[in-house]
Structure formats: C-alpha cells, structure tokens
Design a protein around this motif. Structure first.
Motif, short mmCIF file in Angstrom:
data_model
loop_
_atom_site.label_atom_id
_atom_site.label_comp_id
_atom_site.label_asym_id
_atom_site.label_seq_id
_atom_site.Cartn_x
_atom_site.Cartn_y
_atom_site.Cartn_z
N SER A 48 -18.35 -0.20 14.34
CA SER A 48 -19.07 0.27 15.19
C SER A 48 -19.08 -0.11 16.59
O SER A 48 -18.94 0.40 17.50
CB SER A 48 -20.80 0.36 14.78
N MET A 91 -17.83 1.78 20.53
CA MET A 91 -18.37 1.70 21.58
C MET A 91 -18.15 1.94 23.07
O MET A 91 -18.74 2.02 23.89
CB MET A 91 -19.70 0.73 21.61
N ARG A 115 -25.53 -5.91 34.33
CA ARG A 115 -26.06 -4.44 34.84
C ARG A 115 -25.45 -3.88 36.13
O ARG A 115 -25.09 -2.62 36.33
CB ARG A 115 -27.62 -4.53 35.09
N SER A 169 -23.50 0.12 32.40
CA SER A 169 -24.75 0.99 32.30
C SER A 169 -25.68 0.32 31.04
O SER A 169 -25.23 -0.66 30.52
CB SER A 169 -24.48 2.32 31.50
N GLU A 170 -26.71 0.86 30.83
CA GLU A 170 -27.79 0.30 29.61
C GLU A 170 -26.82 0.47 28.33
O GLU A 170 -27.04 -0.48 27.53
CB GLU A 170 -29.02 1.11 29.65
N SER A 171 -26.45 1.45 28.07
CA SER A 171 -25.66 1.79 26.78
C SER A 171 -24.35 0.83 26.69
O SER A 171 -24.20 0.30 25.64
CB SER A 171 -24.93 3.27 26.76
N GLU A 172 -23.84 0.57 27.86
CA GLU A 172 -22.70 -0.45 27.78
C GLU A 172 -23.27 -2.03 27.38
O GLU A 172 -22.63 -2.78 26.78
CB GLU A 172 -21.77 -0.24 29.06
N VAL A 176 -25.89 -2.66 25.77
CA VAL A 176 -26.04 -2.81 24.34
C VAL A 176 -24.80 -2.83 23.60
O VAL A 176 -24.71 -3.78 22.68
CB VAL A 176 -26.75 -1.53 23.85
N ALA A 177 -23.87 -2.21 23.93
CA ALA A 177 -22.64 -2.32 23.22
C ALA A 177 -22.17 -3.83 23.53
O ALA A 177 -21.46 -4.57 22.58
CB ALA A 177 -21.57 -1.56 23.85
#
Length: 149
Positions: free
Chosen positions: A24, A28, A112, A116-119, A121-122
């Motif tokens: 997973s 990402m 940041r 990004s926020e998604s990155e 988290v990854a």
C-alpha cells in the motif's frame, strides 16, 4: 550471528499483513528515491543492519551514487541533498524518534511546503512501515544475508 527465528514462517499471517502495508505504501505515489531514503534513514537510526543493507542495495540498483548513500547518515552536513529530500529526512527522523519531541512544527511546515496533505500521509505511512520492519528484524535477530543460507 544467529537468526533467532524466521518470522515469515513463525507467523505467516502477520508477515502477510505487513507485506500488505508495504505494498500500500509503495502505491501511494511517492518518488522511489524518496521512498528508499526514508527506509535507509529510519533503519540507520534504529540500527537495523538487515534493512540498511537491503535498502542501500535497492537505491544503488536505481543508480544512486556511493557518495549520496554514504552521506545519508549525515545529511544535514551534506549539500548534495535537495530541499525536498532534506524535508523528508527530517520528518523520517522526527517520526522514528517521535517520543523525543514529536514532530516539531518547523519540520511539519517544511514538509508541507513540498508535499500535499495526501502525500504527507503517504510519507508517514512509509516511515511507520519501515519502523515496523526494523523492529521485527531487530527483535528476531535478522542480519544481512540471514535468509541466504
């Protein structure tokens, strides 16, 4: 050195669950170089020889220079790492050593700036995955080449 146990055989379901986390994390979208830098730096901090060996080999096979591989451990003093790589290495250290100071605001802000926020988290999932692998490897006595026998 002696392998204490083969965790893969001792608990196949546990091993498979970690493989799923790893798969997973890989999907990402992180740059493969950054992904391996995370793996190496966390493994250096944790003292996991098996993982340092594996991930430096992986990065070397991707064309990374010996100089950069040798300088990951002292990345703050080596100008050959980009701002983005430095941000990732700082976050890797903060999350790996989270009980010492958490993730300082300046580290978060710098990450940041580049992700990004998604990155983000990854990145933290990837950092957590390697920390988990390190703890399994160290606890079970893994060392470079232990499964080659």
């Amino acid at each position: 050195m002696k392998l204490r146990m083969n965790h893969r055989e001792a608990n196949p379901a546990g091993f498979q669950s970690l493989l799923k986390l790893e798969e997973s994390a890989k999907k990402m979208g992180l740059d493969p170089i950054l992904y391996e830098l995370i793996k190496i730096r966390a493994s250096q901090i944790n003292g996991c020889s098996f993982c340092v060996d594996m991930h430096t080999s992986d990065l070397r096979n991707m064309g990374e220079t010996e100089q950069r591989l040798n300088l990951i451990v002292v990345w703050r003093d080596a100008p050959i790492f980009t701002e983005k790589e430095r941000a990732v290495l700082a976050l890797t250290e903060a999350v790996t050593l989270i009980s010492e100071a958490g993730v300082p605001q300046d580290v978060y802000d710098e990450v940041r700036r580049h992700f990004s926020e998604s990155e983000f988290v990854a990145l933290i999932i990837t950092i957590n995955a390697i920390n988990c692998w390190n703890r399994i490897a160290i606890s079970t006595g893994m060392y470079p080449g232990c499964f080659d026998i």
